[in-house]
Design a protein around this motif. Structure first.
Motif, short mmCIF file in Angstrom:
data_model
loop_
_atom_site.label_atom_id
_atom_site.label_comp_id
_atom_site.label_asym_id
_atom_site.label_seq_id
_atom_site.Cartn_x
_atom_site.Cartn_y
_atom_site.Cartn_z
N ILE A 113 27.92 -48.98 -29.02
CA ILE A 113 27.18 -47.71 -28.95
C ILE A 113 25.82 -48.07 -28.38
CG2 ILE A 113 26.18 -45.83 -30.32
CD1 ILE A 113 28.21 -46.49 -32.53
N ILE A 114 25.37 -47.36 -27.33
CA ILE A 114 24.10 -47.75 -26.71
C ILE A 114 23.05 -46.64 -26.81
CG2 ILE A 114 24.70 -47.00 -24.34
CD1 ILE A 114 23.20 -49.58 -23.40
N GLY A 115 21.81 -47.07 -27.12
CA GLY A 115 20.65 -46.17 -27.04
C GLY A 115 19.62 -46.85 -26.14
N VAL A 116 18.99 -46.08 -25.24
CA VAL A 116 17.95 -46.63 -24.35
C VAL A 116 16.79 -45.63 -24.34
CG1 VAL A 116 17.37 -47.31 -21.99
CG2 VAL A 116 19.66 -47.78 -22.88
N ASP A 117 15.66 -46.01 -24.89
CA ASP A 117 14.55 -45.07 -25.01
C ASP A 117 13.23 -45.82 -25.00
OD1 ASP A 117 16.07 -42.53 -26.54
OD2 ASP A 117 16.86 -44.50 -27.08
N ARG A 118 12.18 -45.22 -24.37
CA ARG A 118 10.84 -45.74 -24.66
C ARG A 118 10.63 -45.64 -26.16
NH1 ARG A 118 7.02 -42.76 -23.81
NH2 ARG A 118 8.21 -40.97 -23.08
N LEU A 119 9.83 -46.58 -26.70
CA LEU A 119 9.62 -46.58 -28.15
C LEU A 119 8.65 -45.44 -28.49
CD1 LEU A 119 9.07 -49.97 -30.00
CD2 LEU A 119 9.25 -47.72 -31.04
N ASP A 120 9.19 -44.26 -28.65
CA ASP A 120 8.39 -43.04 -28.82
C ASP A 120 8.99 -42.23 -29.96
OD1 ASP A 120 6.68 -41.11 -26.45
OD2 ASP A 120 7.38 -40.28 -28.34
N TYR A 121 8.11 -41.66 -30.82
CA TYR A 121 8.63 -40.91 -31.97
C TYR A 121 9.42 -39.69 -31.53
CZ TYR A 121 4.19 -38.65 -30.90
OH TYR A 121 3.15 -38.06 -30.22
N SER A 122 9.16 -39.18 -30.32
CA SER A 122 9.90 -37.99 -29.87
C SER A 122 11.37 -38.32 -29.61
CB SER A 122 9.28 -37.42 -28.59
OG SER A 122 9.42 -38.35 -27.52
N LYS A 123 11.70 -39.59 -29.47
CA LYS A 123 13.07 -39.96 -29.12
C LYS A 123 14.00 -40.00 -30.34
CE LYS A 123 11.99 -40.61 -24.74
NZ LYS A 123 12.49 -39.77 -23.66
N GLY A 124 13.45 -39.79 -31.53
CA GLY A 124 14.29 -39.68 -32.72
C GLY A 124 14.96 -40.98 -33.15
N LEU A 125 14.28 -42.11 -32.93
CA LEU A 125 14.92 -43.41 -33.21
C LEU A 125 15.08 -43.67 -34.71
CD1 LEU A 125 13.10 -45.44 -30.42
CD2 LEU A 125 15.50 -44.81 -30.49
N VAL A 126 14.09 -43.26 -35.49
CA VAL A 126 14.19 -43.48 -36.95
C VAL A 126 15.38 -42.69 -37.49
CG1 VAL A 126 13.01 -43.15 -39.16
CG2 VAL A 126 11.70 -43.86 -37.14
N GLU A 127 15.48 -41.44 -37.04
CA GLU A 127 16.58 -40.57 -37.49
C GLU A 127 17.91 -41.12 -36.97
OE1 GLU A 127 13.76 -39.72 -36.09
OE2 GLU A 127 12.79 -38.38 -37.52
N ARG A 128 17.92 -41.70 -35.77
CA ARG A 128 19.15 -42.26 -35.19
C ARG A 128 19.64 -43.44 -36.03
NH1 ARG A 128 18.58 -43.93 -29.09
NH2 ARG A 128 17.82 -41.79 -29.13
N PHE A 129 18.72 -44.31 -36.42
CA PHE A 129 19.13 -45.46 -37.25
C PHE A 129 19.67 -44.97 -38.59
CE2 PHE A 129 16.48 -49.24 -35.36
CZ PHE A 129 17.12 -49.06 -34.15
N GLU A 130 19.02 -43.94 -39.12
CA GLU A 130 19.47 -43.38 -40.41
C GLU A 130 20.89 -42.80 -40.26
OE1 GLU A 130 18.31 -43.66 -43.36
OE2 GLU A 130 19.91 -42.36 -44.17
N SER A 131 21.15 -42.14 -39.14
CA SER A 131 22.49 -41.57 -38.90
C SER A 131 23.53 -42.67 -38.77
CB SER A 131 22.51 -40.76 -37.60
OG SER A 131 21.56 -39.74 -37.67
N TYR A 132 23.16 -43.74 -38.10
CA TYR A 132 24.09 -44.87 -37.92
C TYR A 132 24.37 -45.53 -39.28
CZ TYR A 132 25.92 -49.27 -35.99
OH TYR A 132 26.70 -50.36 -35.69
#
Ligand SMILES: O=P(O)(O)OC[C@H]1O[C@H](O[C@H]2O[C@H](CO)[C@@H](O)[C@H](O)[C@H]2O)[C@H](O)[C@@H](O)[C@@H]1O
Ligand code: UDP
Length: 469
Positions: free
Chosen positions: A262-281
């Motif tokens: 599963i791949i995610g590619v994003d600037r490290l930005d809070y708008s990209k929802g990375l914290v929520e993505r890790f929580e979902s995973y």
């Protein structure tokens, strides 16, 4: 043909598609647009100078002429790190909680916009079209008019426009929009942001909006429209067929050792929802233990805007979250998250996307999101992967055959991961075929042509009724 003068905050001299390191979506899109047009790309060099001189550094590289100025430390602090990235960026991404309102930021923002106006004015000839980009430069059109510029001037906003109820929390909001109403054309990524802008003009400024998209206020007429940006499909596909892409594909496939990536590619930005993505995973790993061991999440997240405290905070939070999830689930021969803070070339990304069964793109709010489109473009037509896409990204309007999710719901995203991993090949192909058509046809070239046509305005002598049709 009219020359095109493009103005944006940052001018990153276009790199070859196989060059190392990250480039933001705007840089990638503009390089493609300028290559075919005579003209100049003007903006900040990204460098700091002791005292502002306005000296123009002109260069020609990869078919694009650039003119850049250096800015003083205080300019960068108040305009870029301050008003652009501590005030407008969070507010326009609906994060009133992270928005900082400092008078010095607003003053620095206007000062730098005035400096841009002083520097760019001598470059502009009477028939040039002037195309300004993004939230860094919203008042620039007004400052150019103040210098007597009568050219057609357009603005394209790459990020969302917030609902009126949020936008009015910005001190001097009327001033900002009144300045914007000096453009001839204002473009948004989607109808949603356009409607929010029109609502503000009608309700707060007392302007009118006609069915053909013309906004009228205080004797000024501005065309406001949605122009969804795309990727440079031809250039991206060439990169995807390169040896670099093939090596990247093999590297990820062999290191995944038969597991689905599963791949995610994003600037490290809070708008990209990375914290929520890790929580979902995390939720997916917990609730689907039978599927979990066959999967690995590769999250590529190059650091961004590192002088801004909220970006430092998100980096710390994510490191902790990845460590926590890996600690809870890893085994001697398996780590569930590979969290990488470096940037890769688009050719390498193309190989990584193709080697991944799922593209996980879950911003909390995003103007467009070009990564979603690149993921689709890179897939094997015979065995494509599945795109999981936030319904709050501009791209969701065009990529309706993705698995659309609410990124705030870890249950929903966790379930979508499970669905994507077990989706039959026929369904994957059907969804992909519909998406790739829009990625190919609505590319950056179509976007540019559409905007430039609108910027040129109706043909001379057109009757107003035809022009509006
Ligand atoms: O220049 P930076 O501060 O390093 O940021 C990089 C760019 O990020 C933003 O990108 C937006 O534009 C993309 C292309 O239209 C769009 O797909 C994405 O949703 C937007 O977030 C920003 O708007 C650019 O100005 C920056 O250059
Ligand atoms: O390591 C990386 C990460 C991202 N990108 C590129 O940066 C752009 C990101 O654009 P997007 O619209 O998704 O988001 P933005 O960063 O502009 O908000 C895409 O073209 C990516 O391919 C890149 O070249 N290398």
């Amino acid at each position: 043909m009219n020359r095109l003068i493009v103005v944006s905050n940052r001018v990153s001299v276009p790199k070859a598609a196989d060059s190392k390191g990250a480039q933001g979506g705007l840089a990638v899109a503009l390089a493609a647009a300028l290559r075919e047009h005579r003209g100049i790309w003007f903006g900040w060099s990204g460098n700091e100078t002791e005292t502002f001189t306005g000296h123009l550094n002109m260069q020609r590289q990869h078919g694009v002429t650039t003119a850049t100025i250096d800015l003083e430390h205080q300019d960068i602090d108040e305009y870029y790190n301050g008003y652009a990235n501590r005030t407008l960026w969070p507010l326009f991404h609906y994060r009133v909680d992270l928005t900082e309102y400092e008078r010095s930021f607003g003053a620095g923002y206007e000062r730098v916009n005035q400096r841009f106006a002083d520097s760019v004015t001598p470059l502009v000839e009477p028939d040039d079209l002037v195309w300004i980009h993004d939230y860094h430069l919203l008042p620039l059109g007004k400052f150019l008019r103040d210098r007597g510029m009568n050219n057609r001037i357009g603005l394209f906003l790459h990020i969302p426009w917030p609902p009126t109820r949020l936008f009015v929390s910005l001190p001097f909001h009327e001033r900002l929009v009144e300045h914007m109403l000096h453009y001839d054309v204002i473009g948004f990524q989607s109808r949603e942001w356009l409607e929010s802008f029109n609502h503000y003009v009608e309700k707060e400024l007392g302007g009118t909006v006609s069915d053909d998209g013309t906004v009228e206020w205080n004797g000024r007429r501005v065309v406001a429209r949605a122009f969804p940006i795309g990727i440079d499909y031809a250039e991206f596909m060439a990169a995807a067929e390169s040896d670099i892409a093939k090596r990247a594909f093999e590297r990820l496939k062999s290191s995944a050792d038969g597991k689905k990536v599963i791949i995610g590619v994003d600037r490290l930005d809070y708008s990209k929802g990375l914290v929520e993505r890790f929580e979902s995973y995390h939720r997916f790993l917990t609730e689907h233990p039978e599927a979990a061991k066959d999967v690995v999440l590769l999250q590529i997240a190059p650091p961004s805007r590192e002088d801004v405290n909220t970006y430092q905070d998100i980096r710390n939070t994510l490191e902790q979250s990845a460590g926590h999830i890996n600690g809870a689930h890893a085994d001697v021969d398996w780590v569930p998250i590979r969290y990488v803070n470096q940037g890769y070339s688009r050719a390498e990304l193309a190989g990584f996307y193709r080697a991944s069964r799922v593209g996980l793109v879950t911003p909390l709010r995003d103007g467009m999101n070009l990564v979603a489109k690149e993921y689709v473009a890179a897939q094997d037509p015979e065995d494509p992967g599945v795109l999981i896409l936030s319904r709050f990204a501009g791209a969701a309007l065009q990529l309706a055959e993705a698995l659309l999710v609410n990124p705030h719901s870890s249950e929903e995203v966790g379930d979508a991961i499970n669905t994507a991993l077990s989706m039959p090949r026929e369904e994957r192909i059907r969804r992909w075929q519909s998406m790739v058509q829009s990625v190919r046809d609505e590319d950056v070239i179509a976007w540019r042509d559409d905007f430039v046509t609108a910027l040129k305005g109706p043909p001379a002598n057109a009757n107003p009724r035809q022009a509006a049709a």
